[in-house]
Scaffold this active site. Sequence first.
Site, PDB file in Angstrom:
ATOM      1  N   ASP A   1       0.865  -1.176   0.000  1.00  0.00           N
ATOM      2  CA  ASP A   1       0.000   0.000   0.000  1.00  0.00           C
ATOM      3  C   ASP A   1       0.904   1.229   0.000  1.00  0.00           C
ATOM      4  O   ASP A   1       2.128   1.110   0.010  1.00  0.00           O
ATOM      5  CB  ASP A   1      -0.964  -0.032   1.191  1.00  0.00           C
ATOM      6  CG  ASP A   1      -0.228  -0.022   2.521  1.00  0.00           C
ATOM      7  OD1 ASP A   1       1.008   0.096   2.533  1.00  0.00           O
ATOM      8  OD2 ASP A   1      -0.895  -0.138   3.555  1.00  0.00           O
ATOM      9  N   SER A   2       0.316   2.413   0.009  1.00  0.00           N
ATOM     10  CA  SER A   2       1.124   3.626  -0.144  1.00  0.00           C
ATOM     11  C   SER A   2       1.608   4.195   1.174  1.00  0.00           C
ATOM     12  O   SER A   2       2.447   5.082   1.199  1.00  0.00           O
ATOM     13  CB  SER A   2       0.297   4.688  -0.843  1.00  0.00           C
ATOM     14  OG  SER A   2      -0.741   5.121   0.028  1.00  0.00           O
ATOM     15  N   GLY A   3       1.046   3.729   2.272  1.00  0.00           N
ATOM     16  CA  GLY A   3       1.377   4.311   3.563  1.00  0.00           C
ATOM     17  C   GLY A   3       0.389   5.398   3.970  1.00  0.00           C
ATOM     18  O   GLY A   3       0.335   5.787   5.127  1.00  0.00           O
ATOM     19  N   GLY A   4      -0.384   5.874   3.010  1.00  0.00           N
ATOM     20  CA  GLY A   4      -1.319   6.966   3.289  1.00  0.00           C
ATOM     21  C   GLY A   4      -2.315   6.622   4.380  1.00  0.00           C
ATOM     22  O   GLY A   4      -2.539   7.406   5.304  1.00  0.00           O
TER      23      GLY A   4
ATOM     24  N   ASP B   1      -2.786   8.400  -1.387  1.00  0.00           N
ATOM     25  CA  ASP B   1      -4.158   8.886  -1.498  1.00  0.00           C
ATOM     26  C   ASP B   1      -4.582   9.477  -0.161  1.00  0.00           C
ATOM     27  O   ASP B   1      -3.840   9.399   0.821  1.00  0.00           O
ATOM     28  CB  ASP B   1      -5.104   7.745  -1.900  1.00  0.00           C
ATOM     29  CG  ASP B   1      -5.171   6.657  -0.839  1.00  0.00           C
ATOM     30  OD1 ASP B   1      -4.137   6.413  -0.176  1.00  0.00           O
ATOM     31  OD2 ASP B   1      -6.237   6.044  -0.643  1.00  0.00           O
TER      32      ASP B   1
ATOM     33  N   GLN C   1     -11.583   6.973  -4.357  1.00  0.00           N
ATOM     34  CA  GLN C   1     -12.028   7.478  -3.051  1.00  0.00           C
ATOM     35  C   GLN C   1     -13.443   8.052  -3.183  1.00  0.00           C
ATOM     36  O   GLN C   1     -14.195   7.619  -4.037  1.00  0.00           O
ATOM     37  CB  GLN C   1     -11.027   8.515  -2.521  1.00  0.00           C
ATOM     38  CG  GLN C   1      -9.724   7.896  -2.008  1.00  0.00           C
ATOM     39  CD  GLN C   1      -9.901   7.141  -0.689  1.00  0.00           C
ATOM     40  OE1 GLN C   1     -10.945   7.190  -0.042  1.00  0.00           O
ATOM     41  NE2 GLN C   1      -8.862   6.407  -0.278  1.00  0.00           N
TER      42      GLN C   1
ATOM     43  N   GLY D   1     -10.825   3.759   1.335  1.00  0.00           N
ATOM     44  CA  GLY D   1     -11.686   4.573   2.185  1.00  0.00           C
ATOM     45  C   GLY D   1     -12.976   3.926   2.631  1.00  0.00           C
ATOM     46  O   GLY D   1     -13.873   4.601   3.128  1.00  0.00           O
TER      47      GLY D   1
ATOM     48  N   CYS E   1     -12.356 -29.397   7.752  1.00  0.00           N
ATOM     49  CA  CYS E   1     -11.350 -28.385   7.388  1.00  0.00           C
ATOM     50  C   CYS E   1     -10.062 -29.110   7.019  1.00  0.00           C
ATOM     51  O   CYS E   1      -9.616 -30.010   7.727  1.00  0.00           O
ATOM     52  CB  CYS E   1     -11.092 -27.407   8.534  1.00  0.00           C
ATOM     53  SG  CYS E   1      -9.779 -26.217   8.156  1.00  0.00           S
TER      54      CYS E   1
ATOM     55  N   CYS F   1      -7.056 -27.789   6.822  1.00  0.00           N
ATOM     56  CA  CYS F   1      -5.842 -27.083   7.234  1.00  0.00           C
ATOM     57  C   CYS F   1      -4.952 -27.991   8.097  1.00  0.00           C
ATOM     58  O   CYS F   1      -5.402 -28.993   8.643  1.00  0.00           O
ATOM     59  CB  CYS F   1      -6.187 -25.794   7.982  1.00  0.00           C
ATOM     60  SG  CYS F   1      -6.485 -25.971   9.752  1.00  0.00           S
TER      61      CYS F   1
ATOM     62  N   HIS G   1      -5.351 -21.912  10.595  1.00  0.00           N
ATOM     63  CA  HIS G   1      -6.750 -22.299  10.371  1.00  0.00           C
ATOM     64  C   HIS G   1      -7.536 -21.162   9.699  1.00  0.00           C
ATOM     65  O   HIS G   1      -8.226 -21.380   8.701  1.00  0.00           O
ATOM     66  CB  HIS G   1      -7.435 -22.707  11.678  1.00  0.00           C
ATOM     67  CG  HIS G   1      -8.907 -22.908  11.508  1.00  0.00           C
ATOM     68  ND1 HIS G   1      -9.444 -24.065  10.986  1.00  0.00           N
ATOM     69  CD2 HIS G   1      -9.952 -22.075  11.743  1.00  0.00           C
ATOM     70  CE1 HIS G   1     -10.756 -23.939  10.912  1.00  0.00           C
ATOM     71  NE2 HIS G   1     -11.097 -22.732  11.375  1.00  0.00           N
TER      72      HIS G   1
HETATM   73 ZN   LIG Z   1      -8.729 -25.840  10.149  1.00  0.00          ZN
END
Ligand SMILES: [Zn+2]
Length: 391
Positions: free
Chosen positions: A94-97, A148, A192, A219, A307, A309, A338
């Site tokens: 991202d830009s840091g803005g 931005d 924006q 935003g 699941c 995972c 998870h």
């Molecule tokens: Zn899991």
Amino acid sequence: MTSFSFTIEAQCSESWARAGTIHTAHGSVQTPIFMPVGTQATVKSVSPEELREVGAAIILANTYHLMLRPGYQLIADFGGLHQFMHWDGPILTDSGGFQVFSLGHLRKLSEEGVTFKSHLDGSAHMLTPENVMQIEFELGADIILPLDICAAYPCTFDAAKEAMERTHRWAERALIAREGYQSKQTLFGIVQGACEPELRQQSARFIGNLPFPGLSIGGLSVGEPKAEMWDLLKYVTPELPKGKPRHLLGVGSPEDLVIGVGLGMDMFDCVLPTRVARHGGLFSRFGRINIKSARYRAEHAAIEEGCDCYTCRNYSAAYVHHLARTDEQLYYRLGTIHNLRFMLRLAGQLRAAVIGGTYPAFRDDFLKQYTPASEQVRENQREKWKAARSR
Ligand SMILES: [Zn+2]
């Protein structure tokens, strides 16, 4: 120069959902996709190998945090973020803005840029559309964002308009500055317009017409009710060029992903899945559970039946509960794995549903059985946001 491209493989006939593939110099990403957030060049508590195993295809890192510590020059000395953090897949910075506006102290906003004091040591810094391009060039992510202005929530129409118009001027400056760097990076534009439908439309048209290969919607999810966020997207999406990938910045609970895809979004990122995991909140198809709850004390089954995972394949809910209650390091890893797997499996299921023409049914079934976190939780997040902005 850039090796970036986006192709759309399938589109839903009853919604704006689509399935596509983004190509970058560090590999391809099938969309819709969830991007785990590695704020400090690490997705907290998991290794790049574990990220691969949960199915992460692209991750996000935060420019603001990395420029302050360890410093972008140091990361550049190591050959950029990929080498520094040992992740060879695509990265978005991202830009840091956003962090300047939410974390930075005593900022001063002018046409040139924004000055702020570091939340770490109070040192003064300035971000401009031009130096953000340089910082992100040095960090070396595949997809980068321009500086931005994220308007406060709530704000007046005039304040929203002023922030949007300046964001547009900064976008044009970023595009010009970007030409000075010989790199394979791809610069996305940021839409924006705060919570004003008319401004959102205007911004989508303006940014969509600039030569950005992809678009981020910024935003949003800054404290407004979720229903309002979805309403705003209904104004934004139709104004965006169809052939460019769309990234919904900072949004990414399970239900957000499911709804956002139907509103035409392709990419999502959020710290929520990893942050709530560390606090004991684990996702299941019925909603978020609290693994610290006494009901899991002697549970032989996995956190979520079915699941796939690493955590659920190898450990009982009782063991994970025990680790969480005793605040063991391993809990952070197992809980994070998870939740990330849940998000990436969900992204894959959404993609399969779009391709198979069953997205609307998938969305409705999912939302019918999934209970989102309460409005109270969101209210607390809003308060934190306001407090951070008023400092
Ligand atoms: Zn899991």
